[in-house]
Motif scaffolding. Structure first.
Motif, short mmCIF file in Angstrom:
data_model
loop_
_atom_site.label_atom_id
_atom_site.label_comp_id
_atom_site.label_asym_id
_atom_site.label_seq_id
_atom_site.Cartn_x
_atom_site.Cartn_y
_atom_site.Cartn_z
N GLN A 148 0.73 -1.26 0.10
CA GLN A 148 0.06 0.06 0.11
C GLN A 148 0.77 1.17 0.24
OE1 GLN A 148 -3.94 0.86 0.40
NE2 GLN A 148 -2.45 2.33 -0.61
N GLU A 149 2.10 1.29 0.58
CA GLU A 149 2.93 2.31 0.64
C GLU A 149 4.09 2.68 -0.47
OE1 GLU A 149 2.17 4.54 3.13
OE2 GLU A 149 1.16 3.36 4.21
N GLY A 150 3.70 1.52 -1.47
CA GLY A 150 4.63 1.62 -2.54
C GLY A 150 5.67 0.45 -2.58
N MET A 151 6.14 -0.06 -3.56
CA MET A 151 7.37 -1.12 -3.47
C MET A 151 8.61 -0.52 -4.14
SD MET A 151 6.96 -4.91 -4.92
CE MET A 151 7.43 -4.55 -6.70
N LEU A 152 8.68 -0.06 -5.32
CA LEU A 152 9.90 0.43 -5.76
C LEU A 152 10.53 1.42 -5.33
CD1 LEU A 152 8.95 -0.10 -9.86
CD2 LEU A 152 9.87 -1.78 -8.04
N ASN A 153 9.51 2.34 -4.73
CA ASN A 153 10.07 3.57 -4.03
C ASN A 153 10.18 3.31 -2.45
OD1 ASN A 153 9.67 4.76 -6.46
ND2 ASN A 153 8.18 6.14 -6.09
N ASN A 154 10.02 2.20 -2.07
CA ASN A 154 10.02 1.97 -0.59
C ASN A 154 10.71 0.75 -0.39
OD1 ASN A 154 9.33 1.96 2.07
ND2 ASN A 154 7.10 1.58 1.76
N PRO A 155 12.28 0.91 -0.10
CA PRO A 155 13.19 -0.25 -0.10
C PRO A 155 12.93 -0.99 1.14
CG PRO A 155 14.41 1.83 -0.51
CD PRO A 155 13.04 2.09 -0.39
N GLY A 156 12.92 -2.48 0.95
CA GLY A 156 12.59 -3.41 2.00
C GLY A 156 11.22 -3.81 1.77
N VAL A 185 -1.71 -15.03 -2.25
CA VAL A 185 -1.95 -14.10 -3.39
C VAL A 185 -1.04 -12.98 -3.09
CG1 VAL A 185 -3.64 -12.83 -4.76
CG2 VAL A 185 -4.44 -14.86 -3.54
N LEU A 186 -0.48 -12.57 -4.18
CA LEU A 186 0.21 -11.25 -4.35
C LEU A 186 -0.55 -10.29 -4.71
CD1 LEU A 186 3.13 -9.86 -3.73
CD2 LEU A 186 3.82 -10.57 -6.03
N GLY A 187 -0.29 -9.01 -4.31
CA GLY A 187 -1.28 -7.82 -4.61
C GLY A 187 -0.36 -6.68 -5.07
N GLY A 188 -1.12 -5.91 -5.60
CA GLY A 188 -0.53 -4.41 -6.22
C GLY A 188 -1.11 -3.38 -5.95
N CYS A 189 -0.34 -2.05 -5.90
CA CYS A 189 -0.92 -0.70 -5.85
C CYS A 189 -0.15 0.16 -6.66
CB CYS A 189 -1.08 -0.36 -4.44
SG CYS A 189 -2.32 0.75 -3.92
N PRO A 190 -0.25 -0.11 -7.97
CA PRO A 190 0.98 0.58 -8.73
C PRO A 190 0.52 2.29 -8.56
CG PRO A 190 -0.47 -1.06 -10.14
CD PRO A 190 -0.95 -1.06 -8.75
N TYR A 191 -0.35 2.68 -8.60
CA TYR A 191 -0.19 4.32 -8.41
C TYR A 191 0.57 4.83 -7.13
CZ TYR A 191 -3.97 3.43 -4.94
OH TYR A 191 -4.95 3.22 -4.00
N THR A 192 0.94 3.95 -6.32
CA THR A 192 1.81 4.41 -5.14
C THR A 192 3.40 4.50 -5.58
OG1 THR A 192 1.82 2.20 -4.22
CG2 THR A 192 0.21 3.49 -3.58
N ASP A 193 3.65 4.07 -6.73
CA ASP A 193 5.10 4.04 -6.93
C ASP A 193 5.17 5.28 -8.15
OD1 ASP A 193 6.79 2.62 -5.58
OD2 ASP A 193 6.17 0.78 -6.33
N SER A 194 6.46 5.92 -8.47
CA SER A 194 6.42 6.91 -9.42
C SER A 194 6.52 6.27 -10.72
CB SER A 194 7.86 7.34 -9.05
OG SER A 194 8.85 6.74 -9.20
#
Length: 407
Positions: free
Chosen positions: A150-158, A173-182
């Motif tokens: 929810q807080e981003g993945m690529l922009n949120n190390p770890g 299941v693996l989820g995504g929230c693409p709008y949270t990354d640049s």
């Protein structure tokens, strides 16, 4: 070996009364055990398969009193939840999640996919709590855990490492929230790579506004086809689809159907958060399931949030969600109401790839009973279920109200 003999049940649209046989948690065509089964006479009441919640957030439910709402926007909801999440403990998440689970059970839900936020701030705290809920409430509901950033993945190390730890620890299941990354498309691509590596289905929060520009659903479709992950990918919200001209929408719908990408509408949240910048001519802004369904897309309706900044209300009733969607989408015929029912039952089962779902011999005996003249009337009148069963064992009952006229 347990056995249950159900008498005088109505199934579907027919008025004919049926008998149903249940043995060892499944519907059967005949009993194989010599022991005497328990008998349940339904007196003509309606039986439906258990309802299915495809998209809910147990970890951040019931936190509204900890938050300050002023704008009612998505950005505010994310920010306020981030603040509240800083004080989450495993026991806190467990207690709030259990409260919602118990509401859902008595509303007829027998299967649920819950999204759980994973990031360096919360770590695996919420995941551990929800994993306990899965075990403790398995007697009434099958809980599937979807972990997502929810807080981003690529922009949120770890975050990626924590997601992988959760998958290795049992998240289905693996989820995504693409709008949270640049770079939303890069998050989508990376999540597909992780899903393939861990052999997991994918479920994205996607295209969550009413500007038709900048849709990322095309990248999800492309990656689904590239990785041959058809039937294993779902997208939730996708409110941008409601802003497309019909011809363009049909093109996207046909592409979704070909790729095998399912769509979940979340009407309570999308209506509450959407179009906050408009006063007149405010759009409905909910994913157009009817048009998608007609193009062959597997669709579902779900609750998303209860008692938090994303959705301040809710009683975990999927029947109520289906009725709300019918109002928003202006659906009223019997066939249309049956579609709404399917989007919280049979179509949702297809989205979750549930085996043995239904009321036929061989299916798992997860079902609910209504005092209703037809399946369509369950949605039209928001009928509550009177009783529910999981693997042939009764999980709840609700008494019919009685009028107390003066004597």
């Amino acid at each position: 070996m347990s056995a249950l003999h159900i008498l005088n049940a109505r199934l579907g649209m027919t008025e004919a009364l049926r008998e149903l046989l249940i043995e060892d948690g499944r519907f059967v065509s005949q009993f194989t055990s010599a022991s005497s089964p328990e008998v349940l006479d339904l007196g003509g009441r309606l039986i439906l398969p258990g309802l299915i919640e495809t998209h809910i957030h147990l970890d951040k439910a019931c936190i509204l009193q900890r938050c300050q709402l002023a704008e009612g926007t998505l950005a505010e909801a994310i920010a306020q939840t981030r603040i509240a999440k800083a004080s989450f403990t495993e026991e806190d998440v467990y207690v709030r999640g259990a409260h919602v689970l118990e509401k859902a059970i008595v509303q007829g839900t027998t299967h649920m996919r819950t999204h759980v936020e994973i990031d360096p701030g919360i770590g695996l705290t919420s995941f551990r709590a929800v994993r306990r809920l899965k075990e403790d409430y398995a007697w009434a509901v099958t809980l599937e855990i979807c972990v997502f950033p929810q807080e981003g993945m690529l922009n949120n190390p770890g975050t990626e490492q924590l997601l992988c730890q959760a998958l290795e620890a049992g998240a289905e299941v693996l989820g995504g929230c693409p709008y949270t990354d640049s770079d939303p498309a890069a998050q989508i691509r990376r999540l597909f790579e992780l899903a393939v590596r861990h052999d997991r289905d994918l479920d994205f929060h996607l295209d969550f506004d009413l500007n038709p520009d900048g849709m990322t659903i095309d990248e999800v479709i492309r990656c689904t086809e590239l990785h041959r992950w058809g039937g294993r990918v779902a997208v939730g919200h996708v409110t941008k689809l409601s802003a497309l001209p019909l011809a363009h929408l049909q093109e996207v719908a046909q592409a979704l159907a070909r790729a095998g990408v399912s769509v979940t509408a979340l009407p309570s949240t999308d209506l509450f958060l959407g179009a906050r910048d408009r006063f007149h001519d405010k759009p409905r802004g909910v994913a157009p399931l009817s048009q998608l369904h007609r193009c062959g897309v597997t669709c579902s309706l779900s609750t998303n949030n209860i008692g938090n900044p994303f959705t301040p209300y809710g009683d975990a009733s999927l029947v109520r969600q289906a009725n709300l969607f019918a109002n928003v989408a202006q659906l009223s015929t019997e066939a249309e109401l049956l579609d709404c029912l399917g989007w919280v039952s049979t179509q949702s089962a297809r989205l979750l790839r549930l085996p043995d779902y239904g009321l036929e011999p061989g299916c798992r005996a997860d079902f609910i009973v209504f005092d209703a003249p037809s399946p369509a009337s369950v949605i039209a009148e928001i009928r509550p279920p009177l009783m529910g069963f999981k693997s042939g064992r009764q999980t709840f009952e609700r008494a019919l109200p009685q009028l107390l006229a003066p004597r």
